[in-house]
Design an enzyme around this catalytic site. Structure first.
Site, PDB file in Angstrom:
ATOM      1  N   ASP B  16      36.834  76.147  41.314  1.00 61.47           N
ATOM      2  CA  ASP B  16      36.967  77.596  41.129  1.00 61.47           C
ATOM      3  C   ASP B  16      35.597  78.271  41.042  1.00 61.47           C
ATOM      4  OD1 ASP B  16      38.382  79.917  40.899  1.00 61.47           O
ATOM      5  OD2 ASP B  16      39.113  79.583  38.888  1.00 61.47           O
ATOM      6  N   HIS B 211      44.841  78.934  32.247  1.00 63.72           N
ATOM      7  CA  HIS B 211      43.650  79.092  33.095  1.00 63.72           C
ATOM      8  C   HIS B 211      43.215  80.546  32.961  1.00 63.72           C
ATOM      9  CE1 HIS B 211      41.395  78.332  36.999  1.00 63.72           C
ATOM     10  NE2 HIS B 211      41.480  79.650  37.014  1.00 63.72           N
ATOM     11  N   HIS B 213      40.243  83.614  32.939  1.00 63.84           N
ATOM     12  CA  HIS B 213      38.930  84.094  33.377  1.00 63.84           C
ATOM     13  C   HIS B 213      38.404  85.039  32.306  1.00 63.84           C
ATOM     14  CE1 HIS B 213      38.543  82.887  37.775  1.00 63.84           C
ATOM     15  NE2 HIS B 213      39.589  82.233  37.315  1.00 63.84           N
ATOM     16  N   CYS B 244      34.530  86.814  40.184  1.00 60.36           N
ATOM     17  CA  CYS B 244      35.809  87.424  40.510  1.00 60.36           C
ATOM     18  C   CYS B 244      35.638  88.167  41.825  1.00 60.36           C
ATOM     19  CB  CYS B 244      36.228  88.382  39.393  1.00 60.36           C
ATOM     20  SG  CYS B 244      37.804  89.189  39.716  1.00 60.36           S
ATOM     21  N   ASN B 253      35.403  81.892  35.313  1.00 54.30           N
ATOM     22  CA  ASN B 253      36.240  81.181  34.348  1.00 54.30           C
ATOM     23  C   ASN B 253      35.621  81.249  32.955  1.00 54.30           C
ATOM     24  OD1 ASN B 253      36.548  79.447  37.099  1.00 54.30           O
ATOM     25  ND2 ASN B 253      38.416  79.371  35.892  1.00 54.30           N
TER      26      ASN B 253
END
Lengths: 317, 317
Positions: B16, B211, B213, B244, B253
């Site tokens: 990610d 999960h 952010h 992002c 994250n």
């Protein structure tokens, strides 16, 4: 105890933030910041500190800032008092709230104000007496802060019972508000629940505020845990201005913009206009440099399609 | 559902995080990062993504990274699969866990993989069948992720019931784990509780992971809220690597080091050595530059006199 959906957010950057900054911010810029943040909806601001200017030259204009701030309609003006002398400077101006701080950590209290913790607690009684003797009981509130309540750079973890005892003393002595502070940013949500529940058991109807630092990233998690306990008053600083004397380069107070975003997102009412609040950042940034300010919301912006708590509430009714 | 004091922290920065980075990180550096983080105690790592390398050149070495990671004793190796083809690439290597993601937001799913959400959900059934047909049911777990479950840049807020329905579908279809993702960092703690409680009502014994952010600063507050619901699995990335796509310059994250610090401080066991974990940062920093990494713990350091959860537990017994 405060309750419900209304949350008081208090700007402390002009005190807790600027005391960490060596660049003198001109008086007019401080006042512009205060005016702009009030206009954005922040109704209570700790505008300065009545410490001796020799110790912190940033506050050489303390009287002037407080006097001008007192002229702003709708603003609750708080000033820090490290001791009786500092409180008296606030009383002389009739400020709305005087903030007096004692360290729960005995070692930190000794290092910070060169007095035993118990002597500092006793001084609070003298401050209450001085306020009342000046005929200011109905005008000037006394907010008593417990610093290092969630950890101390000298002593490490602080026993919950020590915080409870100090809170009970200050409540009994006549505090109008009790502030529990994680001065060095050690707290986690579990500890926050333990400490605030212990404090709330001693404080009855006296409002309890939380003062968190984001030194290790747990600031807003601690806010959420305090909300769970019923806390509805939070200190924060615009752009997280400030730092930690024990951790050079670390973040300071929790970021006002991020705090207000999280609260608003949770449906809690702060009265703050997030867009206008973000615009206030340019004032300290102009004098201290953009890099002194942090903040996730300022970087990311509001979510697309974001509807404020007020807009969502209006849509329901 | 997971319970108790043990928390699984999963490193997802190599997937990610790196998918947001244009600089190709050499395969050997990726492996050094994986080895070092495993040595620091992070037992599960999403090591790569089986997307077409034409789309994301960073993952041109996906097979090589996965094969080498599989050789490390004690590591659970997860790989992302955007579709059946990607899952098959994972199956061919016998990875421990394949991560397949569907967007709860219909619009985001269409834009992201050019398929209707329902078609993407149905594909998960095909992936389960393919895994079982390959004789890997006992070897390769299928983790099903629900992205944009807490907000979407196209649709704004997502109805809790939509998340619940998708989770129920994936649980019924045979997911070994359900991951609920705040892909664009919109979530607040109140919403986290609502969404995770709805999901947990549908997932029975299937572990549910979070999960988050940290796009708008609420990442660790959301972790704390998920902990309250009983969630004990969290994705994070070292140094918060990533970002992002809808908010240029924003954080990615949640930061692994800050997550582990908060969990450890709360007395939860992650198995991670915080000091060693902080040292791993130098590996991505060397290739991507120090400024691509964030993290409060890295700036502030551990609190003085800090005793880990394990040390505190040992002192009690």
């Amino acid at each position: 105890m405060d309750n419900g959906n209304d949350v008081l957010v208090r700007e402390v950057g002009l005190r807790d933030g600027l005391q960490m900054v060596s660049t003198f911010v001109p008086t007019e810029a401080k006042l512009a910041w205060i005016r702009a943040e009030l206009a954005a909806g922040v109704g209570e601001i700790e505008v300065t500190s009545f410490v001796p200017p020799k110790l912190i030259p940033q506050f050489a204009d303390a009287e002037q800032v407080a006097v001008e701030a007192m002229k702003l309609p709708g603003l609750t003006v708080m000033t820090l008092a490290p001791n009786l002398r500092g409180a008296e400077r606030g009383f002389a101006l009739g400020v709305h709230k005087v903030d007096y701080v004692v360290s729960v950590s005995r070692t930190h209290n000794l290092k910070n104000v060169r007095r035993e913790r118990e002597a500092s607690l006793e001084d609070f009684k003298r401050i209450v007496q001085a306020r009342d003797a000046a005929g200011l009981k109905a005008r000037t509130q006394l907010a008593a802060g417990l610093s290092t309540a969630l950890g101390c750079s000298y002593e490490g973890r602080i026993e919950v019972d020590e915080v409870r005892q100090c809170a009970a003393f200050l409540a009994e002595a006549g505090a109008d508000e009790i502030m529990v502070a994680d001065t060095v940013g050690y707290a986690d949500p579990k500890q926050v629940r333990e400490v605030f529940r212990a404090v709330l058991a001693e404080t009855g109807d006296i409002p309890v505020a939380a003062h968190f630092h984001d030194t290790r990233g747990t600031g807003l998690a601690n806010v959420s845990a305090a909300l769970d306990c019923g806390i509805r008053r939070f200190d924060a600083s615009l752009g997280g201005l400030g730092g930690c004397p024990y951790a050079p380069g670390a973040s300071g107070n929790i970021v006002m913009e991020d705090l207000c975003f999280m609260l608003d997102s949770m449906g809690l009412r702060t009265g703050v206009d997030l867009g206008r609040l973000l615009e206030v950042r340019r004032i300290p940034a102009e004098h201290l440099g953009e890099s002194t300010l942090t903040g996730a919301l300022a970087r990311a912006g509001l979510p697309r399609h974001y509807r404020t708590a007020a807009e969502r509430a209006a849509a329901v009714h």
